[in-house]
Design a protein around this motif. Structure first.
Motif, PDB file in Angstrom:
ATOM      1  N   ALA A 106      -7.421  -1.852  45.013  1.00 44.76           N
ATOM      2  CA  ALA A 106      -7.595  -0.942  44.984  1.00 44.76           C
ATOM      3  C   ALA A 106      -6.851   0.182  44.562  1.00 44.76           C
ATOM      4  CB  ALA A 106      -8.148   0.059  46.143  1.00 44.76           C
ATOM      5  N   SER A 129      -7.576  12.241  33.554  1.00 49.98           N
ATOM      6  CA  SER A 129      -8.574  12.470  34.168  1.00 49.98           C
ATOM      7  C   SER A 129      -8.730  13.881  32.992  1.00 49.98           C
ATOM      8  CB  SER A 129      -7.246  13.093  35.322  1.00 49.98           C
ATOM      9  OG  SER A 129      -6.746  14.187  35.672  1.00 49.98           O
ATOM     10  N   PHE A 134     -13.369   9.423  36.349  1.00 47.49           N
ATOM     11  CA  PHE A 134     -14.276   8.812  37.048  1.00 47.49           C
ATOM     12  C   PHE A 134     -13.939   7.479  38.135  1.00 47.49           C
ATOM     13  CE2 PHE A 134     -17.175   5.725  38.320  1.00 47.49           C
ATOM     14  CZ  PHE A 134     -18.161   6.335  39.099  1.00 47.49           C
ATOM     15  N   PRO A 135     -12.481   6.296  36.811  1.00 45.83           N
ATOM     16  CA  PRO A 135     -11.868   5.983  36.997  1.00 45.83           C
ATOM     17  C   PRO A 135     -11.319   6.106  39.051  1.00 45.83           C
ATOM     18  CG  PRO A 135     -12.318   5.579  35.347  1.00 45.83           C
ATOM     19  CD  PRO A 135     -12.463   6.727  35.852  1.00 45.83           C
ATOM     20  N   GLN A 136     -10.518   7.305  38.326  1.00 49.75           N
ATOM     21  CA  GLN A 136      -9.085   7.542  39.667  1.00 49.75           C
ATOM     22  C   GLN A 136      -9.948   8.160  40.814  1.00 49.75           C
ATOM     23  OE1 GLN A 136      -6.687  11.184  37.617  1.00 49.75           O
ATOM     24  NE2 GLN A 136      -6.500   9.220  35.855  1.00 49.75           N
ATOM     25  N   LEU A 137     -11.053   8.615  40.750  1.00 56.94           N
ATOM     26  CA  LEU A 137     -12.155   9.388  41.772  1.00 56.94           C
ATOM     27  C   LEU A 137     -12.794   7.667  42.840  1.00 56.94           C
ATOM     28  CD1 LEU A 137     -12.620  11.389  43.264  1.00 56.94           C
ATOM     29  CD2 LEU A 137     -15.169  11.056  41.834  1.00 56.94           C
ATOM     30  N   VAL A 138     -12.870   6.898  42.213  1.00 61.48           N
ATOM     31  CA  VAL A 138     -13.358   5.674  42.657  1.00 61.48           C
ATOM     32  C   VAL A 138     -12.340   4.692  43.711  1.00 61.48           C
ATOM     33  CG1 VAL A 138     -14.465   3.481  42.665  1.00 61.48           C
ATOM     34  CG2 VAL A 138     -15.528   5.918  41.741  1.00 61.48           C
ATOM     35  N   ALA A 139     -10.915   4.447  42.511  1.00 57.19           N
ATOM     36  CA  ALA A 139      -9.864   3.979  43.126  1.00 57.19           C
ATOM     37  C   ALA A 139      -9.526   4.685  44.264  1.00 57.19           C
ATOM     38  CB  ALA A 139      -9.052   3.648  42.194  1.00 57.19           C
ATOM     39  N   LEU A 169     -10.811   6.585  46.116  1.00 52.95           N
ATOM     40  CA  LEU A 169     -11.645   6.286  47.570  1.00 52.95           C
ATOM     41  C   LEU A 169     -12.190   4.970  47.950  1.00 52.95           C
ATOM     42  CD1 LEU A 169     -14.032   7.744  49.205  1.00 52.95           C
ATOM     43  CD2 LEU A 169     -15.896   7.283  47.461  1.00 52.95           C
ATOM     44  N   CYS A 170     -11.898   4.282  47.119  1.00 50.64           N
ATOM     45  CA  CYS A 170     -11.094   2.816  47.547  1.00 50.64           C
ATOM     46  C   CYS A 170     -10.067   2.956  48.267  1.00 50.64           C
ATOM     47  CB  CYS A 170     -11.612   1.799  46.890  1.00 50.64           C
ATOM     48  SG  CYS A 170     -13.607   1.650  46.173  1.00 50.64           S
TER      49      CYS A 170
END
Length: 163
Positions: free
Chosen positions: A18, A30, A41-46, A48-49
């Motif tokens: 992550a 971003s 979206f990738p920054q948000l998901v990463a 969160l992970c």
């Protein structure tokens, strides 16, 4: 290795993945002049992970209540392996079927494998779910949104009626 030690070790691995994902996503914009950029979206998901990995690392939860030699745990493990194998078979069927049979036949076949065999529901539910997914996908994505779905005889017949 104890269950908690294995959980923490796996969580450290997921945290490392992550963090690498967050590092790579941070290179993308971003936000742009017209709204969210490619990296939002990738920054948000990463992120969160990373947060979830840290949560599990700090508080991994309780160990299982059954012992390793318990017959119920062994039976549950065999059932889990069987279900996992059926999901893997469904993914292989998805890849091969979409190349040769078209979207509708593949969607119905994958749904039957998952719903009937992996989840042990009735044939009626499995076929109903498969036909519903195929119909929604074909009408909403294939026809209305013009997404290029894998074509077979059913798709060609449907498109000849609506185009």
């Amino acid at each position: 290795m104890s269950r908690l030690g294995g959980t923490r070790l796996a969580t450290l691995g997921l945290l490392a993945a992550a963090l690498v994902g967050l590092w790579q996503a941070s290179r993308l914009d971003s936000w742009g002049f017209d709204g969210p950029g490619a990296g939002f979206f990738p920054q948000l998901v990463a992120g969160l992970c990373v947060a979830l990995s840290l949560l599990v690392l700090v508080s991994p939860g309780k160990a299982g209540e059954t012992e390793e030699g318990d017959a119920a745990a062994v039976a549950e493990s065999a059932e889990t392996r069987r279900t996992f194998a059926l999901y893997v078979a469904a993914l292989v069927l998805l890849a091969v079927g979409s190349a040769f049979a078209g979207f509708v036949a593949t969607a119905v076949a994958v749904s039957v494998v998952i719903v009937r065999f992996a989840e042990r529901q009735s044939w009626a539910k499995a076929l109903g779910y498969g036909v519903a997914c195929a119909a929604v996908g074909l009408v909403c994505f294939g026809w209305l949104l013009r997404v290029d779905l894998p074509e077979g005889p059913v798709e060609r017949a449907f498109y000849s009626l609506v185009r």
